[in-house]
Design an enzyme around this catalytic site. Structure first.
Site, short mmCIF file in Angstrom:
data_model
loop_
_atom_site.label_atom_id
_atom_site.label_comp_id
_atom_site.label_asym_id
_atom_site.label_seq_id
_atom_site.Cartn_x
_atom_site.Cartn_y
_atom_site.Cartn_z
N GLU A 1 28.69 45.94 7.04
CA GLU A 1 29.37 44.80 7.65
C GLU A 1 30.54 44.31 6.81
O GLU A 1 30.77 43.12 6.65
CB GLU A 1 28.38 43.68 7.94
CG GLU A 1 27.36 44.08 9.00
CD GLU A 1 26.67 42.91 9.62
OE1 GLU A 1 27.35 41.98 10.07
OE2 GLU A 1 25.43 42.94 9.68
N ALA B 1 36.01 56.23 10.76
CA ALA B 1 36.44 54.85 11.00
C ALA B 1 35.31 53.90 10.62
O ALA B 1 34.49 53.53 11.46
CB ALA B 1 36.85 54.65 12.45
#
Length: 404
Positions: free
Chosen positions: A388, A134
């Site tokens: 990010e 994930a």
């Protein structure tokens, strides 16, 4: 609220010059050594703490700059010095932003100071969101947090990966699933205090770039944290989950996701990091082009080289303007209706990769060696299009905003 401006005020210029001096005099001379060692540069973090650069007060001052330019200006200068060392200095900030974005005033006052420590005993913090299965797909997160009502404790189990300062941090901020049926809207963030049993460091990654920054897995095995460590508190979580369940039945506006709130707040800052690295490589290439003589003249007099430098300078300035606009908008409370935060991160990160590659080309064989810093800058720049939110994710965010 400050008006949007392209001119730094005198206070901002003084801070910029102060940071530039630290980057030039302390970070740059040590950059190659720490890159080679692939270790956290604790002495440099401590020096930054002694000067007041690595501190809650400094980042708070920049964060609350009414123009919004304090953080991007600081990030650009530090990452101009060296990306790996700079990330070791500013990596704690992502965890701090996670608490500032989602925590109560009491939680902010209790935990954020412990993330930094002091000049005599520096500490770092880690924000733990990504998992082996994930990364961009946050809905696939498996780390679970189960509430033990009798003891008012949360029990965390799972494995996090790609955590900056993971395992060596004094304070870890962990995103976990509290309601699997709600996908990414069933997540919450938790503080894991220092020396909490059950938290350990897994694999430490040996990386292509930003090697002076510690990146590792964080393993959570029956980690118990007090109920007070749930960011925002349980009443707020219960209310948010109830809204999410209702929206899941009826459809409607999106419910805020804790991890996404942290990333949204930090994307322009990452863009500023990329601008700093790109600018550093451009300046090396420019100086080299002015002094490297081939066929009886400096290579900058060759149009092929001069045009590359012109493009590099233009792209860096354009990236900075996008970052500054997004930073100002965030501070001014203006919504990112066209995903301006993602735009700034996307463009700046792509520019960093391109400019550092062009810098190597201009230096030729010298650029490919470790005698010159551009090969390290090129390795460092690769991370900006990945962490990010990858460039592909940024494009998805932007395209969805445009489609509304």
């Amino acid at each position: 609220m400050g008006e949007f401006t392209l001119e730094l005020n005198e206070d901002q210029k003084q801070v910029r010059d102060w940071l530039h001096g630290f980057a030039a005099d302390v970070m740059r001379p040590a950059a190659a050594e720490w890159d080679e060692h692939e270790e956290t540069p604790w002495p440099i973090i401590q020096e930054a703490a002694k000067l007041g650069i690595y501190s809650l007060d400094f980042y708070a001052q920049q964060f609350f700059d009414p123009t919004g330019l304090g953080i991007p200006m600081a990030m650009e200068e530090l990452f101009w010095g060296d990306a790996g060392i700079a990330l070791s200095i500013v990596g704690t900030g992502l965890a701090a932003v996670g608490v500032l974005a989602n925590g109560t005033e009491e939680q902010i006052g209790t935990w954020v100071p412990q993330m930094y420590g002091d000049a005599n005993d520096v500490k770092v913090a880690a924000f733990c969101s990504s998992e082996p299965d994930a990364g961009s797909d946050v809905a696939s997160m498996r780390t679970r947090a189960v509430y033990d009502e009798a003891k008012d404790e949360w029990i965390l189990n799972g494995t996090k990966t790609w955590a900056t300062n993971g395992g060596i941090a004094n304070v870890h901020v962990v995103v976990a699933v509290v309601d699997p049926g709600l996908g990414s809207k069933g997540h919450a963030s938790f503080i894991v205090p220092p020396n909490t049993p059950g938290l350990s460091q897994g694999q430490k990654f040996q990386k292509h770039g930003i090697r002076a920054s510690h990146t590792a897995e964080v393993v959570l095995e029956d980690v118990r944290v007090p109920g007070s460590c749930l960011l925002g508190g349980k009443d707020k979580l219960d209310e948010r989950l109830a809204r999410a369940r209702e929206k899941a039945k009826t459809g409607g506006e999106r419910v805020k996701n804790a991890a996404m709130a942290t990333f949204e707040a930090s994307r322009p800052a990452v863009g500023a990091m990329a601008v700093g690295t790109a600018r550093a490589a451009y300046e090396v290439a420019l100086d080299y082009a002015k002094t490297r003589v081939q066929f009886g003249r400096p290579i900058i007099e060759n149009q092929g080289v001069a045009f590359q430098l012109a493009d590099m300078a233009t792209q860096i300035d354009a990236a900075r303007l996008l970052v500054w606009r997004a930073s100002w908008m965030a501070t001014a409370g203006k919504p990112f209706t066209a995903a301006e935060g993602s735009m700034s991160k996307l463009y700046a990160s792509e520019v960093a990769k391109k400019v550092t590659a062009q810098a190597i080309q201009i230096l030729g064989g010298n650029g490919y060696t470790r005698e010159y810093p551009v090969e390290r800058m090129h390795r460092d720049a690769a991370i900006y299009t990945i962490f990010e939110g990858t460039s592909e994710i940024q494009r998805m965010v932007i395209s969805r905003a445009l489609a509304k």
